[in-house]
Each structure stands twice: as C-alpha cells, then as structure tokens.
Design an enzyme around this catalytic site. Structure first.
Site, mmCIF file in Angstrom:
data_model
loop_
_atom_site.group_PDB
_atom_site.id
_atom_site.type_symbol
_atom_site.label_atom_id
_atom_site.label_comp_id
_atom_site.label_asym_id
_atom_site.label_seq_id
_atom_site.Cartn_x
_atom_site.Cartn_y
_atom_site.Cartn_z
ATOM 1 N N ARG A 48 -12.013 10.663 -5.987
ATOM 2 C CA ARG A 48 -12.742 9.940 -4.924
ATOM 3 C C ARG A 48 -13.057 8.529 -5.418
ATOM 4 N NH1 ARG A 48 -17.817 10.415 -4.980
ATOM 5 N NH2 ARG A 48 -17.931 12.679 -5.135
ATOM 6 N N TYR A 101 -10.580 -3.665 19.769
ATOM 7 C CA TYR A 101 -9.959 -2.344 19.686
ATOM 8 C C TYR A 101 -11.010 -1.314 20.112
ATOM 9 C CZ TYR A 101 -8.110 1.924 17.672
ATOM 10 O OH TYR A 101 -7.678 3.211 17.498
ATOM 11 N N ASP A 173 -9.847 -8.313 11.811
ATOM 12 C CA ASP A 173 -8.975 -7.142 11.887
ATOM 13 C C ASP A 173 -7.549 -7.680 12.023
ATOM 14 O OD1 ASP A 173 -7.388 -4.999 12.745
ATOM 15 O OD2 ASP A 173 -9.048 -4.040 13.818
ATOM 16 N N LYS A 198 -0.590 1.414 11.339
ATOM 17 C CA LYS A 198 0.284 0.654 12.236
ATOM 18 C C LYS A 198 1.406 -0.016 11.434
ATOM 19 C CE LYS A 198 -2.948 2.144 14.943
ATOM 20 N NZ LYS A 198 -4.119 1.344 15.288
HETATM 21 C C1 PLP Z 1 -5.536 1.591 15.317
HETATM 22 C C2 PLP Z 1 -6.453 0.449 15.116
HETATM 23 C C3 PLP Z 1 -7.666 0.599 14.433
HETATM 24 C C4 PLP Z 1 -8.162 1.948 13.943
HETATM 25 O O1 PLP Z 1 -7.375 2.472 12.943
HETATM 26 P P1 PLP Z 1 -7.111 4.039 12.697
HETATM 27 O O2 PLP Z 1 -6.163 4.041 11.557
HETATM 28 O O3 PLP Z 1 -6.561 4.614 13.961
HETATM 29 O O4 PLP Z 1 -8.433 4.654 12.365
HETATM 30 C C5 PLP Z 1 -8.446 -0.527 14.252
HETATM 31 N N1 PLP Z 1 -8.063 -1.732 14.719
HETATM 32 C C6 PLP Z 1 -6.914 -1.909 15.388
HETATM 33 C C7 PLP Z 1 -6.553 -3.267 15.892
HETATM 34 C C8 PLP Z 1 -6.070 -0.828 15.613
HETATM 35 O O5 PLP Z 1 -4.921 -1.014 16.292
#
Ligand code: PLP
Length: 381
Positions: A48, A101, A173, A198
């Site tokens: 962890r 998001y 982000d 992603k």
């Molecule tokens: C998918 C996404 C998230 C969240 O991420 P997860 O891996 O699904 O928890 C946050 N910000 C953006 C822009 C996203 O596309």
C-alpha cells in the site's frame, strides 16, 4: 532524457537489476522481507505504501508531465478524492467547471460538500467568471480542458495567474489532452489529475488514476494521504498503464489524424447542425487551444439536425463505433451524453443539449469510421 517518446518508454523503467528484464516485473506481493528490523531493500516495506511496479508508473507519468512527483491510484476518482482530502479543510471553497466530468461534480457536490466545503460552478473558459467566483476561502480552482462533452477550452496560463493571485491551487484534469498534447504544470498549474483509464492506458482494459505535482512538499503530502487512505493502483493495473504509456505518442497522433478527418466529413453532412472540436477555426477556444496544445485530440462532439431522437438513432445505428461510455481506447466509441454519461446532470448546471452525440475517435482505418458515421446519420434522419 529529453524526448517525450523516450521518456514514455524508459522513465522509471531501467532493466531489472537481478535478471535484466526489460519490462518492470509485476510485483504481485503485499510485503517485502527486511534485512534486519527496519532494513528495507530499496525502501519497500508494504505494497500500500509503495510497490516497485507502481513506482515505475509513478516515475514515468511524472516525467511525461514534467512534474517532480507522480502518484498512481485505483481510479481517476480515487486520485481526485485523495487530492481533495489532502488540500481541503472544512470552510474551504472550490471553483469547478460548469461542465465538469460528472464524477468530479458528484464527488464535490455530494461527498465533499458534506464535510463543510462549498463550491461554485462556472464556465472555466471565461477567465473573468473564474476570477469573480473566487472568494477569500477559495483553496482550489479545478479545471478541465478540453471539457467533456462540450470540448470547451480553458486558458491554463491565465487561470494559473488568477488562482495564484488568490493564494489557491490550480488543478487541471488532463485526461482528455494527455501529457502528449498538453503539459499543464509547464503552464503554471499546481496539480495534474488523470483518469489513466482513458488515453494513458489506452486499451480499455484497466481502471486507474494518477496525480502529478511539481512541488515536492505537496508531493510528500499527497504520498502521505495516498498511503493513509489506501486507494492505490494494484501492480497489475500499474503495469497495464505503464505498457499503454509506451505508445501514447503514436496513438495520440493517430487519434488526432482520424478525429480531424471525422470533423471534416461531419462538416459536410447535412444532418449535422454543429460540430464541437477545438481544432476548428470557428471554435471559441481555438486560439487558446492552439497555444497550449500540440494538437486537438481525439474527442469530437456534434449535434444532430433531427433532435434528440435522431441523435439517439445515430448512436444505435453505428457499428464500427461501439455504443458505450468511457473514451480514449484504441477502439472508436459513440454515446449520447444526455441519456448516458451525463444523464445524472439533467436539470443541473451541467445539463447538456439532448441532440448531442459524443465520439471517442479510435485508431481504426479512418475510411471505415467515415463510412460508419455516414450510414448511421443517413438512417437516423
Ligand atoms: C473518466 C474520467 C474521470 C474519472 O476517472 P475513473 O478512472 O473513471 O475513476 C475523471 N475525469 C475525466 C475527465 C474522466 O474522463
């Protein structure tokens, strides 16, 4: 290591010292033998706190974002939660995008708010709107650029100035752009957030998240909370993301090539009433995007002339584009944000137009993608 592609392949990934393995092994272990009490090998004690496969990913993503410290999490939301719990306290205020998001909006409005944190949603493409939303107790300005699914663009350098003047942290982000297209820390941001699910992972086979910072003190505070909260990336998941990062540059180039061709074709299509893509001259954020991004990305949204039912039909009829949520994988995806990813935003400040279709343009043969969209649009309207 100077070049982006070189860092993607080598940063944090020297050949294994005992065997010479070129890829970092998947260290599937919870604990590490100590050479006498407190005699840790390489600082590893318990997975962890740190695991060598995760360390490799953390060093690689930090190098790609030109940051000093990277941290890998079980999901993008886990990364966001850990960040917010590290930098906020009751009484603080957060500025968030009015098209954030959905999961970020839910975390802040439904979870973090209960701990005494207030928030204001504003269009972050409007620097004055952000400045006006900032209060003495504002601790964080949270930005996405491009945004999801409307692909609005925020000026990172200008927002860094406004945010720092107020003594707050600018969080970007960077999931949609990836470090290949845009490096927010070099533009003045304090923290970069990723859903590595992603583009970073890139193959729709893993859920993960990451944080990258330039300030080592903030890095230590985040690492403390990462260990204290425990939402870490497991070794296999870390390895998958690390593998994905190696091809990020060439994947992004092809995502951009294909997206540009799709935009061109949609622009000629009578059933398409509007295209949202920052690469278009007509996009209100085009000049800023041109300044801060290498290219304009693989996400394309468009509005269908026939309205909501026609937009839903386009999604249903597409065949090469898979109907599904998420984005950033090698395969093309199509979705109706109003009824899918953004259904929970109906009636809120985050509501999206009901004739909107969002594409995550993949890296298949572009002619197949164009033919598929053409047949789906033809039958839908
Ligand atoms: C998918 C996404 C998230 C969240 O991420 P997860 O891996 O699904 O928890 C946050 N910000 C953006 C822009 C996203 O596309």
């Amino acid at each position: 290591m100077e070049g982006f592609e070189t860092r993607a392949i080598h940063a944090g990934q020297a050949p294994d010292p005992t065997t010479g393995a070129v890829m970092p092994p998947i260290y599937a272990t919870s604990t590490f033998a100590q050479d006498g009490v407190g005699g840790l090998r390489g600082g590893y004690e318990y997975s962890r706190s740190a695991n060598p496969t995760r360390t490799a990913l953390e060093e690689c993503i930090a190098a790609l974002e030109e940051g000093r410290r990277g941290l890998a999490f079980a999901s993008g939301m886990a990364a966001e939660d850990t960040l917010l719990r590290t930098v906020l306290k009751p009484g603080d205020h957060v500025v968030i995008p009015n098209d954030a998001y959905g999961g970020t909006y839910r975390l802040i409005s439904k979870v973090v708010e209960r701990w005494g944190v207030s928030w204001t949603a504003v269009p972050v493409s409007d620097v004055d709107a952000v400045r006006q939303a900032i209060r003495p107790e504002t601790a964080v300005v949270w930005v996405e650029t491009p945004t999801n699914p409307l692909l609005n663009i925020a000026d990172i350098a200008a927002l860094a100035q406004v945010t720092h003047d107020a003594g707050a942290l600018l969080v970007v982000d960077n999931t949609f752009a990836t470090p290949y297209l845009q490096q927010p820390l070099t533009l003045g941001a304090d923290v970069v957030v990723h859903s590595t699910t992603k583009y970073c992972g890139g193959h729709s086979d893993v859920v993960g998240g990451a944080l990258v910072v330039g300030d080592p003190t903030l890095g230590d505070q985040l690492a403390f909370h990462q260990n204290a909260i425990g939402a870490v990336a497991g070794p296999f998941d870390a390895w998958l993301v690390l593998r994905g990062l190696k091809t990020l540059a060439i994947r992004m180039e092809r995502h951009c090539d294909n997206a540009e061709r799709v935009v061109e074709a949609l622009g000629r299509h009578p059933q398409v009433s509007e295209i949202l893509y920052p690469g278009l001259d007509s996009h209100p954020g085009h000049d800023v995007a041109r300044r801060q991004m290498r290219r304009f990305g693989g996400m394309v949204s468009f509005r269908v002339a026939g309205g909501e039912n026609a937009a839903v039909e386009v999604c249903n009829r597409a065949q090469v584009f898979t109907l599904g949520e998420s984005l950033g994988g090698v395969e093309s995806l199509i979705e109706h944000p109003g009824r899918m990813t953004h259904a929970s935003a109906a009636g809120s400040v985050l509501e999206v137009p009901n004739d909107l279709v969002r594409l995550s343009v993949g890296i298949e043969s572009v002619d197949d993608l164009l033919a598929d969209l053409d047949q789906a649009l033809k039958h839908a309207t």
